[in-house]
Design a protein around this motif. Structure first.
Motif, PDB file in Angstrom:
ATOM      1  N   TRP A 199       0.836  -1.198   0.000  1.00 42.06           N
ATOM      2  CA  TRP A 199       0.000   0.000   0.000  1.00 42.06           C
ATOM      3  C   TRP A 199       0.872   1.249   0.000  1.00 42.06           C
ATOM      4  CZ3 TRP A 199      -1.017  -4.113   3.394  1.00 42.06           C
ATOM      5  CH2 TRP A 199      -2.150  -4.877   3.055  1.00 42.06           C
ATOM      6  N   GLN A 200       0.453   2.224  -0.792  1.00 38.10           N
ATOM      7  CA  GLN A 200       1.260   3.435  -0.943  1.00 38.10           C
ATOM      8  C   GLN A 200       1.387   4.197   0.368  1.00 38.10           C
ATOM      9  OE1 GLN A 200      -0.162   6.014  -4.026  1.00 38.10           O
ATOM     10  NE2 GLN A 200       1.565   7.439  -3.876  1.00 38.10           N
ATOM     11  N   ALA A 201       0.329   4.194   1.172  1.00 40.28           N
ATOM     12  CA  ALA A 201       0.361   4.955   2.422  1.00 40.28           C
ATOM     13  C   ALA A 201       1.355   4.378   3.412  1.00 40.28           C
ATOM     14  CB  ALA A 201      -1.045   4.984   3.039  1.00 40.28           C
ATOM     15  N   THR A 202       1.514   3.064   3.421  1.00 42.50           N
ATOM     16  CA  THR A 202       2.417   2.422   4.382  1.00 42.50           C
ATOM     17  C   THR A 202       3.740   2.005   3.755  1.00 42.50           C
ATOM     18  OG1 THR A 202       1.370   0.273   3.921  1.00 42.50           O
ATOM     19  CG2 THR A 202       0.488   1.571   5.757  1.00 42.50           C
ATOM     20  N   ALA A 203       3.959   2.325   2.481  1.00 36.75           N
ATOM     21  CA  ALA A 203       5.188   1.913   1.794  1.00 36.75           C
ATOM     22  C   ALA A 203       6.457   2.456   2.458  1.00 36.75           C
ATOM     23  CB  ALA A 203       5.132   2.323   0.328  1.00 36.75           C
TER      24      ALA A 203
END
Length: 288
Positions: free
Chosen positions: A223-227
């Protein structure tokens, strides 16, 4: 009136005093110190069969897998890797033996109830815990380092003709750092064992600490938010730390402000130090 004769009490008292002052009389027991605790813990370690089997499995794993890797490489391969690198592949598995040994160093006494006898004979329980850390740490570091160096020497003997001197002394520094890192993992396992007092639970926690971060990092990286957090987890975990110290490329290590081995060593020192400090607090407050 007959004269009274002196009673036997003064003579007996004098004889008792003479015997008390004689060289063969009983002397007061020496005050216990850390040396006594170290000797006791060393005796426990070398007399328990599980300890010897765990250390033997460590040596066989590191040396066996390392020599297998050495046999599959050519002289030219060591222009890109150090002679100590083959030991890495055995150490990635052998670190589990060090972790198990660290846990069993303290939890085995809780499982058998021997810990009550230990603390009765040595009421200074923090001294006992210190002796456990010292004996285990010295033993684990010595066995791990000797195993890694044995593989490195075998690689140098077998393939040193075409690549000797490429890496110089840095390869042995990395080998020592890797051995120290695995030893600190074992010390962390001992601290976790002191906190949990249960072999299976402490081993499960340590297996999670070693094996789960790469999996969790990969999941967060989806996920981009948690990358960004996933990248941090992927860069800072036990397998990557060992690969970095042995000079292997880890991939995706950009953004690290300190050299890789320094970052990982500082991290393991902070985590292990916190766990050891907590173990002293908890063991000092418990009844057993």
């Amino acid at each position: 009136m007959t004269a009274s004769t002196p009673g036997p009490a003064p003579a007996a008292a004098g004889a008792t005093a003479a015997r008390a002052g004689s060289p063969g009389s009983a002397q007061p027991a020496p005050r216990p110190h850390l040396g006594h605790a170290l000797a006791s813990e060393w005796t426990k370690m070398v007399s328990v069969r599980s300890t010897l089997w765990t250390l033997l499995s460590l040596v066989l794993t590191v040396v066996g897998i390392g020599l297998l890797f050495v046999a599959q490489t050519a002289d030219g391969d060591y222009r890109d890797i150090s002679f100590a690198t083959p030991a890495l592949f055995g150490l990635l598995v052998g670190q589990l033996a060090v972790i198990v040994l660290g846990v069993l160093t303290i939890t085995s006494e809780h499982a058998t109830g021997l810990v009550s006898t230990t603390f009765t004979a040595a009421p200074e329980r923090l001294r006992v815990l210190t002796a456990k850390y010292l004996v285990f740490g010295a033993t684990a570091l010595t066995v791990t380092t000797c195993s890694v160096v044995a593989v490195g020497l075998a690689a140098r003997i077998a393939h040193g003709g075409g690549a000797a001197g490429v890496h110089g002394a840095s390869e042995w520094v990395g080998a020592l750092l890797g051995s120290l890192y695995v030893t600190l993992l074992g010390v962390l396992a001992l601290a976790v064992g002191a906190l949990i007092r249960h072999s299976a639970g402490a081993i499960a926690v340590m297996l999670g600490v070693v094996t789960l971060p790469p999996v969790i990092g990969a999941m967060l990286n989806v996920w981009q938010a948690t990358a960004p957090l996933g990248q941090v987890v992927l860069r800072h975990n036990a397998p990557v730390a060992l690969m970095t110290m042995f000079g292997m490329p880890t991939g995706g290590a950009e953004g690290v402000t300190l050299p890789g081995d320094t970052t990982h060593m500082v991290l393991i020192l902070l985590v292990t130090g916190a766990a050891v400090a907590a173990s002293y607090v908890v063991v000092g407050r418990r009844d057993v």
